[in-house]
Structures are given as structure tokens and as C-alpha cells.
Design a protein around this motif. Structure first.
Motif, PDB file in Angstrom:
ATOM      1  N   PHE A  85      46.285  50.106  31.753  1.00 36.78           N
ATOM      2  CA  PHE A  85      45.345  50.091  32.648  1.00 36.78           C
ATOM      3  C   PHE A  85      45.123  48.507  33.070  1.00 36.78           C
ATOM      4  O   PHE A  85      45.011  47.644  32.427  1.00 36.78           O
ATOM      5  CB  PHE A  85      43.860  50.372  31.897  1.00 36.78           C
ATOM      6  N   ASP A  86      44.937  48.133  34.274  1.00 38.02           N
ATOM      7  CA  ASP A  86      44.938  46.912  34.871  1.00 38.02           C
ATOM      8  C   ASP A  86      43.452  46.755  35.191  1.00 38.02           C
ATOM      9  O   ASP A  86      42.796  46.963  36.049  1.00 38.02           O
ATOM     10  CB  ASP A  86      45.862  46.785  36.137  1.00 38.02           C
ATOM     11  N   TRP A  87      42.995  45.977  34.240  1.00 36.37           N
ATOM     12  CA  TRP A  87      41.376  45.425  34.373  1.00 36.37           C
ATOM     13  C   TRP A  87      40.989  44.798  35.569  1.00 36.37           C
ATOM     14  O   TRP A  87      39.985  45.143  36.403  1.00 36.37           O
ATOM     15  CB  TRP A  87      40.686  44.707  33.306  1.00 36.37           C
ATOM     16  N   GLU A  88      41.800  43.596  35.865  1.00 39.00           N
ATOM     17  CA  GLU A  88      41.550  43.013  37.128  1.00 39.00           C
ATOM     18  C   GLU A  88      41.733  43.581  38.156  1.00 39.00           C
ATOM     19  O   GLU A  88      40.854  43.506  39.249  1.00 39.00           O
ATOM     20  CB  GLU A  88      42.553  41.573  36.874  1.00 39.00           C
ATOM     21  N   GLY A  89      42.931  44.552  38.146  1.00 40.62           N
ATOM     22  CA  GLY A  89      43.352  44.975  39.660  1.00 40.62           C
ATOM     23  C   GLY A  89      42.258  46.155  39.919  1.00 40.62           C
ATOM     24  O   GLY A  89      41.864  46.177  41.064  1.00 40.62           O
ATOM     25  N   GLU A  90      41.763  46.919  39.041  1.00 40.41           N
ATOM     26  CA  GLU A  90      40.834  48.093  39.072  1.00 40.41           C
ATOM     27  C   GLU A  90      39.380  47.183  39.508  1.00 40.41           C
ATOM     28  O   GLU A  90      38.731  48.025  40.469  1.00 40.41           O
ATOM     29  CB  GLU A  90      40.665  49.000  37.930  1.00 40.41           C
ATOM     30  N   LEU A  91      39.254  46.337  38.964  1.00 37.00           N
ATOM     31  CA  LEU A  91      37.773  45.536  39.280  1.00 37.00           C
ATOM     32  C   LEU A  91      37.902  45.055  40.605  1.00 37.00           C
ATOM     33  O   LEU A  91      36.715  45.398  41.332  1.00 37.00           O
ATOM     34  CB  LEU A  91      37.710  44.249  38.090  1.00 37.00           C
ATOM     35  N   TRP A  92      38.911  44.448  40.799  1.00 38.29           N
ATOM     36  CA  TRP A  92      39.047  43.980  42.378  1.00 38.29           C
ATOM     37  C   TRP A  92      38.760  45.301  43.424  1.00 38.29           C
ATOM     38  O   TRP A  92      37.933  45.280  44.245  1.00 38.29           O
ATOM     39  CB  TRP A  92      40.335  43.284  42.773  1.00 38.29           C
ATOM     40  N   GLU A  93      39.730  46.266  43.146  1.00 38.59           N
ATOM     41  CA  GLU A  93      39.652  47.404  43.971  1.00 38.59           C
ATOM     42  C   GLU A  93      38.138  48.286  44.025  1.00 38.59           C
ATOM     43  O   GLU A  93      37.640  48.220  45.221  1.00 38.59           O
ATOM     44  CB  GLU A  93      40.552  48.455  43.451  1.00 38.59           C
ATOM     45  N   THR A  94      37.365  48.175  43.015  1.00 42.16           N
ATOM     46  CA  THR A  94      36.123  48.801  42.914  1.00 42.16           C
ATOM     47  C   THR A  94      35.024  48.006  43.768  1.00 42.16           C
ATOM     48  O   THR A  94      34.227  48.375  44.700  1.00 42.16           O
ATOM     49  CB  THR A  94      35.787  48.891  41.582  1.00 42.16           C
ATOM     50  N   ILE A  95      35.202  46.605  43.428  1.00 44.13           N
ATOM     51  CA  ILE A  95      34.239  45.908  44.156  1.00 44.13           C
ATOM     52  C   ILE A  95      34.597  45.805  45.854  1.00 44.13           C
ATOM     53  O   ILE A  95      33.528  45.770  46.501  1.00 44.13           O
ATOM     54  CB  ILE A  95      34.375  44.311  43.802  1.00 44.13           C
ATOM     55  N   LEU A  96      35.896  45.691  46.204  1.00 43.41           N
ATOM     56  CA  LEU A  96      35.984  45.810  47.578  1.00 43.41           C
ATOM     57  C   LEU A  96      35.746  47.239  48.281  1.00 43.41           C
ATOM     58  O   LEU A  96      35.153  47.371  49.427  1.00 43.41           O
ATOM     59  CB  LEU A  96      37.639  45.349  47.966  1.00 43.41           C
ATOM     60  N   HIS A  97      35.946  48.249  47.249  1.00 46.68           N
ATOM     61  CA  HIS A  97      35.714  49.716  48.046  1.00 46.68           C
ATOM     62  C   HIS A  97      34.088  49.832  48.001  1.00 46.68           C
ATOM     63  O   HIS A  97      33.910  50.437  49.119  1.00 46.68           O
ATOM     64  CB  HIS A  97      35.998  50.807  47.005  1.00 46.68           C
TER      65      HIS A  97
END
Length: 233
Positions: A85-97
Motif C-alpha cells: 500500500f502506497d500511503w503517499e500516493g493514495e493520500l495525494w490521489e484522495t486529496i486531489l479527487h
């Protein structure tokens, strides 16, 4: 990633986004708990955009204001299931979404809402619940003609009433897959392409006088596809 590190990373990412892109968002809230789907407890909500419209004093549409919410517990639950699980990548994706949700609401658009609706309908399909079989049409297809929803890919094929196979294109080649007999609608998982992630949505043409008697529940099955010769010209 514990809660403190998660909150620090989220706020750093938030402030790295240009202020003009964040206009109309009053804040970023980090919740420690998880938020699960109201119908499917195995699906987690990672973030939300809570939006309100404030009418103007002159009677116009007014201003759209939002608050973005992130659920650390949802990220943690998914991370426990996936060692990569990519914490940083998923966090960025969720914020931008979620930020895109706000910007579309402010512009009076609903493109991302339609994509989320299609995801919801596909979840219902996977769970064996009633769903709208046209959900793929709510999402624009990519350059290869496929609609992408999470890790799944969908292509459409329309067949005649008595056709025994459905023809579709994938990555510049024509393929055929068995079309379920008598089924007006079918979702056929292609087991030997795209690691089994490709699904052909088969629509069977019916004479107008038989439309009222058609089976409205889509059939779900898996078949291998076979390549067809290239067309001349």
C-alpha cells in the motif's frame, strides 16, 4: 503510517496545492476513524468533500463552500490488507479527487459524480445486487476504447439477435468471445486478456415486438477470447 505522520503529510500536501486551486475550500479535516460504505462494509471511504451552496443576497446562485475530510482509519484498514500500500500516493490521489469534487460543484458540473456513481453500480454488480447495466456509459472511454473503473476494464459489443459470438477490439486487435444465448445483456469476463481484468459488455439487439419480454437481468460469466484476422483496408 500513524495518525500524527498521516496528518502532517496530508497538511503538507494540501498547502503544496496552489491557493487559487483551493479557493472555496474552508479547511481540511483529518478524522482518526474509518468510514465504511453504508451497504458494503468491505469498501472504505478514504475521503469526502462536504459541500454547501450559500445563496447570494441578490437571489443568485451564490457561493459554493466545501470542507475536505480524510479518514486515517480507512487508509490504515486498506494498508493492513495490502503490504504494498502506497500511503503517499493514495493520500495525494484522495486529496486531489475530493478537491476536484469541490471545483466541479463550484462550476455546476457533475462529471466526477457520474464516475463515482458508475463505481457504485459496479460495486453492486460485484456484490450480486441490483445495478444499472448502463453504468459504463457514464464514464468516458480511454484512447484504447476501454472504460476504466478501479482495476477493471470494460468494452462494449453489440450483437444481432441470433449471434453466437461478440466481436470487440482490444489494443488494436479484433477478438471474439462467446455471446450468452438468449441474454439481452451480459458481462463477459475475458479470462485470457488483461490478466482477467477485461470485461465485455454484450448488448443483444431484439426486434421491437419482443422488447417487452426480454430478460433484464444481465448474465455474468467468464470465457476466453480468440483473435480474429485483420480486416482488409
Amino acid at each position: 503510517m500513524n495518525f500524527d505522520r498521516f496528518e502532517t503529510a496530508a497538511r503538507r500536501m494540501w498547502h503544496e496545492i496552489p491557493s487559487e486551486a483551493r479557493e472555496g475550500v474552508d479547511g481540511l479535516t483529518i478524522e482518526p476513524g474509518a468510514a465504511s460504505h453504508p451497504d458494503f462494509d468491505w469498501v472504505y471511504t478514504m475521503g469526502e468533500c462536504l459541500t454547501e451552496a450559500w445563496p447570494s443576497g441578490a437571489g443568485g446562485e451564490g457561493e459554493v463552500r466545501s470542507e475536505l475530510v480524510l479518514y486515517h482509519g480507512s487508509f490504515r484498514a486498506l494498508a493492513e490488507e495490502d503490504p504494498d500500500f502506497d500511503w503517499e500516493g493514495e493520500l495525494w490521489e484522495t486529496i486531489l479527487h475530493e478537491l476536484l469534487h469541490h471545483r466541479e460543484s463550484a462550476a455546476g458540473e457533475a462529471g466526477l459524480d457520474e464516475v463515482d456513481w458508475a463505481h457504485e453500480q459496479n460495486l453492486r454488480r460485484l456484490a450480486g445486487e441490483t445495478f444499472d447495466p448502463d453504468f459504463c456509459r457514464a464514464v468516458p472511454s480511454g484512447p484504447d476504447g476501454a472504460v476504466r473503473l478501479e482495476s477493471e476494464l470494460f468494452v462494449e459489443a453489440t450483437v444481432s439477435e441470433r449471434a453466437e459470438e461478440a466481436v470487440f477490439e482490444w489494443r488494436g486487435r479484433r477478438y471474439a468471445v462467446e455471446a450468452p444465448a438468449l441474454a439481452t445483456r451480459a458481462f463477459v469476463e475475458v479470462s485470457n486478456l488483461a490478466a482477467g481484468r477485461l470485461c465485455v459488455v454484450v448488448r443483444r439487439r431484439r426486434p421491437w415486438w419482443r422488447l417487452g419480454r426480454r430478460n433484464r437481468r444481465p448474465v455474468e460469466l467468464s470465457h476466453r477470447a480468440y483473435p480474429l484476422p485483420a480486416q482488409d483496408g
